[in-house]
Scaffold this active site. Structure first.
Site, PDB file in Angstrom:
ATOM      1  N   SER A  81       0.811  -1.226   0.000  1.00  0.00           N
ATOM      2  CA  SER A  81       0.000   0.000   0.000  1.00  0.00           C
ATOM      3  C   SER A  81       0.841   1.271   0.000  1.00  0.00           C
ATOM      4  O   SER A  81       2.023   1.241   0.372  1.00  0.00           O
ATOM      5  CB  SER A  81      -0.864  -0.067   1.271  1.00  0.00           C
ATOM      6  N   TYR A 112      -0.081  -0.083  10.305  1.00  0.00           N
ATOM      7  CA  TYR A 112      -0.441  -0.797   9.068  1.00  0.00           C
ATOM      8  C   TYR A 112       0.684  -0.660   8.036  1.00  0.00           C
ATOM      9  O   TYR A 112       1.153  -1.656   7.474  1.00  0.00           O
ATOM     10  CB  TYR A 112      -1.742  -0.199   8.545  1.00  0.00           C
ATOM     11  N   LYS A 142       3.044  -3.664   6.602  1.00  0.00           N
ATOM     12  CA  LYS A 142       3.130  -3.935   5.160  1.00  0.00           C
ATOM     13  C   LYS A 142       4.589  -3.838   4.696  1.00  0.00           C
ATOM     14  O   LYS A 142       5.056  -4.659   3.913  1.00  0.00           O
ATOM     15  CB  LYS A 142       2.268  -2.942   4.373  1.00  0.00           C
TER      16      LYS A 142
HETATM   17  N1  LIG Z   1      -8.718  -1.402  -0.997  1.00  0.00           N
HETATM   18  C1  LIG Z   1      -7.698  -0.583  -0.969  1.00  0.00           C
HETATM   19  O1  LIG Z   1      -7.834   0.629  -1.171  1.00  0.00           O
HETATM   20  C2  LIG Z   1      -6.335  -1.104  -0.740  1.00  0.00           C
HETATM   21  C3  LIG Z   1      -5.238  -0.252  -0.903  1.00  0.00           C
HETATM   22  C4  LIG Z   1      -3.971  -0.727  -0.679  1.00  0.00           C
HETATM   23  C5  LIG Z   1      -3.805  -2.041  -0.286  1.00  0.00           C
HETATM   24  N2  LIG Z   1      -4.863  -2.858  -0.118  1.00  0.00           N
HETATM   25  C6  LIG Z   1      -4.624  -4.237   0.299  1.00  0.00           C
HETATM   26  O2  LIG Z   1      -5.300  -5.111  -0.560  1.00  0.00           O
HETATM   27  C7  LIG Z   1      -5.771  -6.243   0.178  1.00  0.00           C
HETATM   28  C8  LIG Z   1      -7.252  -6.432  -0.002  1.00  0.00           C
HETATM   29  O3  LIG Z   1      -7.883  -5.226   0.360  1.00  0.00           O
HETATM   30  P1  LIG Z   1      -9.462  -5.104   0.480  1.00  0.00           P
HETATM   31  O4  LIG Z   1      -9.790  -3.704   0.212  1.00  0.00           O
HETATM   32  O5  LIG Z   1     -10.082  -6.192  -0.289  1.00  0.00           O
HETATM   33  O6  LIG Z   1      -9.636  -5.357   2.053  1.00  0.00           O
HETATM   34  P2  LIG Z   1     -10.874  -6.004   2.821  1.00  0.00           P
HETATM   35  O7  LIG Z   1     -10.779  -5.560   4.236  1.00  0.00           O
HETATM   36  O8  LIG Z   1     -12.148  -5.766   2.091  1.00  0.00           O
HETATM   37  O9  LIG Z   1     -10.574  -7.554   2.726  1.00  0.00           O
HETATM   38  C9  LIG Z   1      -9.649  -8.151   3.567  1.00  0.00           C
HETATM   39  C10 LIG Z   1     -10.200  -9.520   3.883  1.00  0.00           C
HETATM   40  O10 LIG Z   1      -9.261 -10.176   4.727  1.00  0.00           O
HETATM   41  C11 LIG Z   1     -10.011 -10.949   5.616  1.00  0.00           C
HETATM   42  N3  LIG Z   1      -9.241 -11.262   6.800  1.00  0.00           N
HETATM   43  C12 LIG Z   1      -8.849 -10.419   7.783  1.00  0.00           C
HETATM   44  N4  LIG Z   1      -8.227 -11.105   8.732  1.00  0.00           N
HETATM   45  C13 LIG Z   1      -8.209 -12.396   8.339  1.00  0.00           C
HETATM   46  C14 LIG Z   1      -7.700 -13.577   8.928  1.00  0.00           C
HETATM   47  N5  LIG Z   1      -7.077 -13.561  10.118  1.00  0.00           N
HETATM   48  N6  LIG Z   1      -7.850 -14.735   8.252  1.00  0.00           N
HETATM   49  C15 LIG Z   1      -8.484 -14.766   7.053  1.00  0.00           C
HETATM   50  N7  LIG Z   1      -8.996 -13.677   6.472  1.00  0.00           N
HETATM   51  C16 LIG Z   1      -8.851 -12.508   7.114  1.00  0.00           C
HETATM   52  C17 LIG Z   1     -11.222 -10.105   5.956  1.00  0.00           C
HETATM   53  O11 LIG Z   1     -12.284 -10.914   6.469  1.00  0.00           O
HETATM   54  C18 LIG Z   1     -11.547  -9.478   4.627  1.00  0.00           C
HETATM   55  O12 LIG Z   1     -12.522 -10.220   3.944  1.00  0.00           O
HETATM   56  C19 LIG Z   1      -5.357  -6.002   1.606  1.00  0.00           C
HETATM   57  O13 LIG Z   1      -4.120  -6.670   1.828  1.00  0.00           O
HETATM   58  C20 LIG Z   1      -5.159  -4.526   1.678  1.00  0.00           C
HETATM   59  O14 LIG Z   1      -4.243  -4.175   2.687  1.00  0.00           O
HETATM   60  C21 LIG Z   1      -6.128  -2.423  -0.350  1.00  0.00           C
END
Ligand SMILES: NC(=O)c1ccc[n+]([C@@H]2O[C@H](COP(=O)([O-])OP(=O)(O)OC[C@H]3O[C@@H](n4cnc5c(N)ncnc54)[C@H](O)[C@@H]3O)[C@@H](O)[C@H]2O)c1
Ligand SMILES: NC(=O)c1ccc[n+]([C@@H]2O[C@H](COP(=O)([O-])OP(=O)(O)OC[C@H]3O[C@@H](n4cnc5c(N)ncnc54)[C@H](O)[C@@H]3O)[C@@H](O)[C@H]2O)c1
Lengths: 331, 331
Positions: free
Chosen positions: A126, A150, A154
């Site tokens: 991120s 966070y 990361k």
């Molecule tokens: N959406 C964004 O803007 C964005 C930006 C930068 C990075 N990211 C990264 O992309 C990835 C996906 O993002 P997202 O927006 O889909 O996030 P999200 O929060 O919608 O999805 C994350 C998922 O991980 C699951 N999770 C959390 N803890 C868990 C555990 N212990 N075991 C199993 N599952 C678990 C949650 O239930 C959730 O469904 C993440 O790694 C996030 O850090 C997202």
């Protein structure tokens, strides 16, 4: 080919699963297209699935070694490791963030290492890895001084994945994602949650709070382009990644004010006026530490592309709301 | 004031302990000089001590939580955390490096966090955090792309210490040390062991192998200046460190060829000709990935100084061999 998605019930995970099933194939490490025979959807929340015979749903915690040992086998050719505790929650609950964002990522890598077949592991990092005194445009070789737990977690997981890759334990790739917007559904615990909120809520007739100054620059990508980039990142030829398999994804640099202006232009004053400006210093501090602009020539050379402009991002969101997209309603 | 040194039986640990006892005092976090009432020397190897009543020797593993809970109390005002698995060994034994360089550092920080009194923690990092394609002169804001597991573990521990500091769990400071030379005693498992070896062994009539190309640039500091810098780093006013408490220590940029030329000038041809040139690609790869030169204006502004030149470094070593310095014989 067997593929695993962690965090498969999440925003990006759900969309990635659908897109992979629709595509039906993925390139293997030798550049040959292979049919997807099994797609394992792992999440602590239940992944709703389409009844597709290729899908196997596993509900559980990625910090659980037994579970990981069950879902990662020598047949697992690619892992999209998306499960994470998002920024706001990792700041509020330090230990939980460490356990999932760092320790569970390490566990996943260790199980791969035991299997000894060097699967591809795509890890989503991120903008939050950057912070502190930043140059106006952040580059691939700008130092990481994260100003949130966070971002720290990361950044540490990136380093780990790179070392596991260098040692030949896995074939790792890290994509640093911009803020993905517009996210449907409800607000979440990410510090960036408002970025989608200030478009999504007004469009559906609700008021929404913007907790940061209008001049705050953001770095944005649509969910559609993010999913294409995740797949492209997994298919990238290892050789092209060199000694540091971390790529800043191309995105759009837009200020909050510009977002609102575009929303006003497309949807009218009534919609744009549904935003309440109410600074939340905790959120402003986290989001304000992220870079608003980064140099992405490397990502572009690798064939990764941003959205055309912010109007296109709003347009894609409005389209997906009106379509029968099974995941657009949020969860 | 109570002080803890981990890795106290090591090269720098022994010297730091002696220097602190000789000094008798250390500035507290408010800038007031306080007498050192207890100096705890922790190492897995036995720390020989001078019979000084202020010294308490603890022999054990820093990965042992009970031991850390015993030696870190709310009275512990400063911790010099030097215990580490050095570069060559961390590359050969990945799990051991992770356990000591990363996990034990985290454990130490967690015990401090439980105590809730925010001790100063000085952590010694290394040039090995840098690597990959580097600019000719490495800066404080150059990204870390370590090409060894040791460098990766140090970079991760840096990030951790910075986040624990940002959150107010500890008052952390990281000094990135150049290669400290001339180290007395015998070769060790560090990839940089030869740097001291090619001066030390020839001076005592023995042959020594140089495993890297003569043009390899190195970044050097004498043990004497390193110890002064560790103490100064611990005494630095928190405010001066800003949001990123990591400092690249000023040092000398010298090539292996220049080192040998200086040795020849000071000690003669017989001595300098005792070096055997025999490339070891494993060592060359690790050492070659480290920067030979870095921009240190920040360290200099903070009052940290390098040696005058390499002749001064050789001179200091010859003096310490001839003196009654109790630790110069190695261990
Ligand atoms: N959406 C964004 O803007 C964005 C930006 C930068 C990075 N990211 C990264 O992309 C990835 C996906 O993002 P997202 O927006 O889909 O996030 P999200 O929060 O919608 O999805 C994350 C998922 O991980 C699951 N999770 C959390 N803890 C868990 C555990 N212990 N075991 C199993 N599952 C678990 C949650 O239930 C959730 O469904 C993440 O790694 C996030 O850090 C997202
Ligand atoms: N000497 C250098 O050139 C140099 C350069 C850069 C960084 N550093 C760093 O400075 C610090 C001190 O370096 P040094 O040259 O004195 O190293 P050293 O190897 O001489 O000393 C390290 C000490 O740590 C102890 N140790 C190792 N594992 C331990 C454990 N599990 N529990 C308790 N003690 C343990 C060892 O017994 C040893 O006495 C290290 O962190 C090192 O990485 C040194």
């Amino acid at each position: 080919m067997k593929i695993l998605i962690t965090g498969a019930a999440g925003f990006l995970g759900q969309r990635l699963a659908l897109r992979l099933l629709e595509r039906g194939e993925l390139m293997d490490a030798n550049g040959n297209r292979q049919p997807i025979t099994e797609l394992v959807l792992l999440d602590v929340a239940h992944s709703s699935h389409s009844g597709d015979s290729r899908v196997r749903v596993e509900t559980g915690d990625i910090a659980d070694r037994c579970l990981l040992e069950r879902v990662i086998t020598v047949e697992t050719a690619a892992i999209f490791h998306l499960a994470a505790i998002v920024s706001g929650q990792a700041e509020a609950d330090f230990d939980l963030g460490m356990r999932i964002n760092l320790d569970a990522s390490r566990l996943l890598l260790d199980v791969c290492r035991e299997r000894d077949h060097k699967p591809r592991v795509l890890f989503t990092s991120s903008v939050a890895v950057y912070g502190g005194t930043l140059p106006p445009v952040v580059r691939d070789d700008t130092a990481l001084h994260p100003q949130s737990s966070y971002g720290t977690q990361k950044a540490m997981a990136e380093l780990l994945l790179c070392d596991y890759t260098r040692r030949g334990f896995v074939d790792g790739r890290v994509l640093r994602l911009p803020t993905i917007t517009v996210r449907p559904g409800r607000p979440n615990a990410a510090a960036s949650s408002f970025v989608s909120g200030i478009v999504r809520e007004p469009l559906s007739g609700q008021r929404s709070v913007c907790p940061v100054d209008a001049r705050t620059p953001l770095w944005l990508l649509s969910p559609e382009r993010a999913i294409e980039s995740l797949i492209a990142g997994c298919e990238l030829d290892r050789e092209l990644l060199g000694t540091w398999p971390v790529v800043n994804l191309p995105g759009l640099s837009v200020s909050v004010a510009e977002m609102v202006e575009e929303l006003r232009r497309i949807a009218g004053n009534d919609v744009a006026d549904r935003i309440d400006w109410q600074i939340d210093s905790r959120i402003e501090q986290i989001v304000g530490s992220w870079p608003g602009s980064w140099e992405t020539s490397r990502g572009e050379r690798l064939g990764l592309a941003p959205d055309q402009d912010f109007a296109a991002i709003i347009g894609a969101f409005i389209n997906s709301r009106n379509s029968s997209d099974p995941v657009s309603g949020g969860y």
